[in-house]
Design an enzyme around this catalytic site. Structure first.
Site, short mmCIF file in Angstrom:
data_model
loop_
_atom_site.label_atom_id
_atom_site.label_comp_id
_atom_site.label_asym_id
_atom_site.label_seq_id
_atom_site.Cartn_x
_atom_site.Cartn_y
_atom_site.Cartn_z
CD1 TRP A 32 -2.94 1.62 0.69
CD2 TRP A 32 -1.35 2.34 2.12
NE1 TRP A 32 -3.14 2.84 0.74
CE2 TRP A 32 -2.27 3.51 1.88
CE3 TRP A 32 -0.36 2.75 3.16
CZ2 TRP A 32 -2.19 4.41 2.58
CZ3 TRP A 32 -0.29 4.01 3.68
CH2 TRP A 32 -1.43 4.84 3.50
CG ASP A 59 -12.54 10.03 -2.10
OD1 ASP A 59 -12.66 9.30 -1.14
OD2 ASP A 59 -11.93 9.93 -2.97
CG ASP A 60 -15.30 7.42 2.43
OD1 ASP A 60 -16.59 7.08 2.41
OD2 ASP A 60 -14.30 6.76 2.84
NE ARG A 96 -10.54 3.38 5.39
CZ ARG A 96 -11.00 4.18 4.52
NH1 ARG A 96 -11.92 3.81 3.64
NH2 ARG A 96 -10.89 5.55 4.72
CE LYS A 123 -10.61 7.64 -5.09
NZ LYS A 123 -9.92 8.57 -4.13
CD1 TRP A 124 -15.29 -0.38 -7.40
CD2 TRP A 124 -16.87 -0.12 -9.09
NE1 TRP A 124 -16.01 -1.58 -7.40
CE2 TRP A 124 -16.78 -1.35 -8.46
CE3 TRP A 124 -17.58 0.36 -10.15
CZ2 TRP A 124 -17.89 -2.41 -8.82
CZ3 TRP A 124 -18.65 -0.53 -10.22
CH2 TRP A 124 -18.79 -1.85 -9.81
CG ASP A 125 -11.81 3.41 -2.55
OD1 ASP A 125 -10.73 2.43 -2.80
OD2 ASP A 125 -11.55 4.34 -1.79
CG MET A 126 -12.36 -3.78 -3.47
SD MET A 126 -11.45 -4.35 -2.16
CE MET A 126 -9.86 -4.38 -2.99
CB CYS A 153 -9.82 3.65 -6.51
SG CYS A 153 -9.10 4.13 -4.84
CG ASP A 162 -4.67 5.73 -0.96
OD1 ASP A 162 -5.35 6.20 -1.93
OD2 ASP A 162 -5.22 4.84 -0.01
C1 DGJ Z 1 -8.97 4.99 -0.24
C2 DGJ Z 1 -8.72 5.65 -1.52
O1 DGJ Z 1 -7.60 5.07 -1.90
C3 DGJ Z 1 -8.55 7.17 -1.23
O2 DGJ Z 1 -8.12 7.79 -2.39
C4 DGJ Z 1 -9.92 7.53 -0.63
O3 DGJ Z 1 -10.97 7.35 -1.72
C5 DGJ Z 1 -10.38 6.74 0.56
N1 DGJ Z 1 -10.20 5.54 0.20
C6 DGJ Z 1 -11.60 7.08 1.12
O4 DGJ Z 1 -11.96 6.10 2.13
#
Ligand code: DGJ
Length: 765
Positions: free
Chosen positions: A207, A375-376, A452, A485-488, A535, A557
């Site tokens: 990471w 974002d989040d 998390r 933005k599709w985060d995981m 993402c 990140d």
């Molecule tokens: C992880 C992403 O990589 C960040 O850019 C951000 O969107 C956070 N998650 C939000 O929880």
């Protein structure tokens, strides 16, 4: 390497069952021997066809060899280069397939059963895959093999593109027998190369430190990378490897690259046998994998894209970049420019309301930013990372006018509006979890680990995917949202699919990722113009599979410009700049605490999608004015940066004292009339040697005027021929020069300091 009018074809010599795929750049030759086994004869630079390449089948009587044909001591599969090796019938190396049968046996004996050649390239059912617009862009050879005893058939599918030295291969298994079997191993690619004089090149990290380039010479035995993390190809190992000749550099020498079009558990390895044959295999990781195949059912492997270059790593990268631009990224976004964006994550984290967001967007718009991304934290009870995932509707306490109201205000500024999702995850503190606790992936009777504070939804269950689709569809229909933005943010543990029986538990990881792909497909069908930025806690899912849906992926990140030099350098090995999500963030940097000039932060972020991840209110008037100029500069050159030819010049991983702890790369426009060179200093050392950059890809006879941006140089304003810049090199040490890029600063390489940088802009004159 590229040729717009090239043709891909397959020479078929039916008499000796030889197949020669070639496009004038590469050749791939397969022969079926008299036992019906598919042999690999050649893969590399294009060769003229001939009627019979049989002389390439090398056989020798070797002591201790096991031999399948009675009375014949020469023929052993252990000593043949094969296309689809099996274990247990005289080859002791890693097989391409292993199938557990009803009687407990894993022995199979696949032999040639037929072939066909088609123009074009079929889509893989349920899986992302490279595509062509027109049949003339590729040719596909399918070789069918059959195992008579089990009734299983295998289809080895090879596609060669006309316009780039890239092939794909995948494998489909069909059960034409009467009994169910379990596929335990199925490699998408199995390529036997005749020697082992290669350097295994991988992209490795963690990471916030993704995709460092690591090289090791092949040695006897197995060198392997992979991921067992389930939901993503991972931060740790990227599903792409290269085999390079030891003397290969960025600009010359032979390199073979291979990348999986897949985002789940994978393995990639090279096995060097005692006779120096190197077997490269890539596919779904076999650990924990089984696929239960009932009579009449099929199983399709993901595909691997592989490229041959005689022009070093840069040549290999060009092949992959072209593949992504022309045959991976969806048509809707293939020919469009990706917008300059601002994302509020590092600006606000969870601490925002509508007015604060609009203030950021408004200032950003004045600087020239085109897309605002929320974002989040906009949904459910999400005020920290302990709640809300799974409840995809706007939190009206933060956004009193809902997403529609916010999107409208952003659109009124003349900007697109984008939104963050983490569709695959759930918090226990959510309405979704309270209503459906059984939708979370967990093993009955076992503890469920979190990451998390979040848990993974069972995307192997189509009901779950339906629910998330409905929620996302409702959100995307409720406001003018052009980007997501599709985060995981976590990997899978305690994998178990409670909707299926014991015989299907080995399928859960693959079914999960199929569910992820299915959701992408459905959303893009409903919203074809949506841009998805992939993402996974930064760059944890950066692979060709995701690029089939998301033209860009957040690379890391870690937004520190110095760290980003290595991350983006490594990423560019397989993935084009247009796909590499890169933002300018505030200093001190949130991940490293490092102070890097705005000039260098910008000069690094521009070699990617380009955007900002900060509150413009934190910038001085002078910085805001600079940012406006930077964005205008980027927009002017965006097409070249994203679609031109990218060359790595000096590696941050290669600490050569002659290079002064520096890094350099460049892009050249497709017509070779312009170029931009990025020259970056990492740590400055006193009394450093003089340096020069040997530019690449220019037209030798064109004269280019060099203008320096963000620094000083004695060559500023001078004119050079492409030949001089490539052969003599461009001077990049300027002890005599000293001027300031930023008022009060000394950020230029004329009077060098740690983390300085500058761009050399070349225009034909
Ligand atoms: C992880 C992403 O990589 C960040 O850019 C951000 O969107 C956070 N998650 C939000 O929880």
């Amino acid at each position: 390497m590229r040729s717009a009018n090239a043709e891909a074809r397959v020479f078929v010599h039916t008499g000796n069952h030889e197949f020669h795929l070639t496009n004038g750049q590469v050749s791939y030759i397969v022969r079926i021997n008299d036992q019906g086994k598919a042999l690999q004869l050649y893969y590399g630079a294009a060769v003229e066809d001939r009627d019979d390449f049989g002389y390439l089948v090398e056989m020798q009587r070797r002591s201790t060899a096991s031999c399948p044909i009675e009375g014949n001591l020469f023929y052993s599969l252990e000593h043949l280069r094969q296309e689809f090796p099996e274990y247990g019938t005289t080859d002791y190396r890693m097989p391409a397939i292993s199938v557990l049968q009803a009687n407990g046996s894993r022995i199979t004996d696949f032999r040639f059963a037929g072939y066909h050649v088609d123009n074009g390239k079929p889509k893989l059912e349920g899986l992302p895959s490279a595509y062509v617009d027109e049949d003339r862009e590729a040719v596909t050879l399918s070789i069918e093999l059959a195992d008579d005893l089990t009734g299983l058939t295998v289809n080895l599918m090879y596609t060669l593109f006309a316009d780039t030295p890239v092939m794909t291969r995948s494998v489909a298994v069909r059960n034409n027998g009467n009994a169910a079997v379990d596929i335990e191993r199925l490699m998408s690619l199995s390529l036997d190369l005749p020697d082992d004089d290669y350097v295994f090149t991988q992209l490795t990290g963690s990471w916030a430190r993704e995709r460092s380039v690591v090289r090791d010479h092949l040695h006897p035995g197995i060198q392997q990378i992979g991921s067992l993390r389930g939901s993503a190809s991972s931060h740790i190992h990227n599903p792409a490897v290269a085999l390079a000749r030891p003397d290969a550099t960025e600009s010359c020498g032979e390199v073979i690259g291979a990348a999986l079009v897949y985002s789940g558990n994978f393995e990639a390895h090279v096995e060097v046998d005692p006779f120096a044959v190197s077997r490269l295999q890539m596919g779904i990781a076999d650990f924990g994998f089984t696929w239960h195949l009932e009579p009449g059912a099929d199983f399709q492997s993901p595909e691997v894209a592989f490229a041959y270059s005689s022009q070093g790593y840069n040549g290999m990268s060009h092949a992959f970049h072209d593949l992504v631009h022309r045959h991976i990224v969806r048509k809707q976004w293939r020919d469009r420019e990706s917008p300059v964006l601002i994302n509020n994550w590092e600006a606000t984290y969870f601490d925002f309301d509508e007015d604060k967001l609009v203030a950021i967007a408004s200032k950003a718009q004045k600087m020239g930013v085109e897309l605002f991304v929320l974002d989040d934290g906009w949904f459910g009870e999400r005020s920290n990372d302990k709640a809300g995932l799974g409840d995809w509707s706007a939190n009206l306490k933060r956004l009193p006018h809902g997403l529609k109201g916010l999107a409208q205000r952003v659109n009124d500024l003349g900007m697109m509006f984008g939104l963050w999702f983490e569709p695959e995850m759930v918090n226990k503190n959510s309405d979704l979890y309270r209503a459906h606790p059984d939708w979370m992936l967990s093993t009955p009777g076992r503890n469920a680990s979190h990451g998390r504070n979040e848990y993974v939804l069972n995307f192997a269950n189509s009901q779950v995917v339906d629910n998330i689709y409905e929620q996302m569809h409702a959100v995307l229909s409720s406001a003018n949202i052009g980007y997501i933005k599709w985060d995981m943010n976590r990997y899978i543990t305690e994998a178990f699919d409670i909707t299926r029986g014991a015989e299907h538990q080995g399928e859960v990881f693959h079914r999960y990722i199929l569910g992820v792909y299915a959701l992408h497909e459905r959303l893009l069908k409903a919203f074809p113009d949506l841009i998805i930025e992939g993402c996974a806690s930064g760059g944890g899912r950066f692979d060709l599979g995701m690029l089939c849906y998301s033209p860009q992926i957040w690379a890391s990140d870690d937004t520190d410009a110095v760290e980003r030099m290595s991350i983006q350098y490594g990423t560019s090995m397989f993935y084009p700049l247009s796909s590499i999500g890169s933002h300018v963030s505030i200093v001190p940097n949130h991940q490293t605490g490092r102070e890097v000039s705005l000039n260098t932060r910008t000069n690094v972020a521009m070699f990617g999608t380009f955007g900002y991840e900060l509150d413009p209110a934190a910038l001085s008037e002078q910085e805001l004015a600079q940012v406006s100029k930077d964005i205008a500069f980027f927009k002017k050159h965006r097409e070249m940066i994203h679609k031109g030819d990218f060359y790595r010049l000096v590696s941050p991983f290669n600490k050569n004292p002659r290079h002064n702890d520096s890094m350099a790369w460049m892009v050249v426009s497709s017509d070779r009339r312009s170029a931009i060179v990025g020259d970056y200093r990492m740590l400055e050392h006193p009394m450093s040697p003089f340096t020069r950059l040997y530019l690449q890809g220019l037209d030798p006879t064109t004269r280019y005027r060099v203008t320096v941006r963000g620094g000083a140089s004695t060559i500023d304003g001078m004119v050079f021929s492409g030949e001089e810049l490539m052969r003599i090199g461009m001077l990049s040490t300027d002890a005599s020069a000293s001027s300031s890029a930023e008022a009060g600063g000394v950020n230029n390489l004329g009077d060098p300091h740690d983390f300085d940088s500058r761009l050399f802009v070349l225009e034909a004159c």
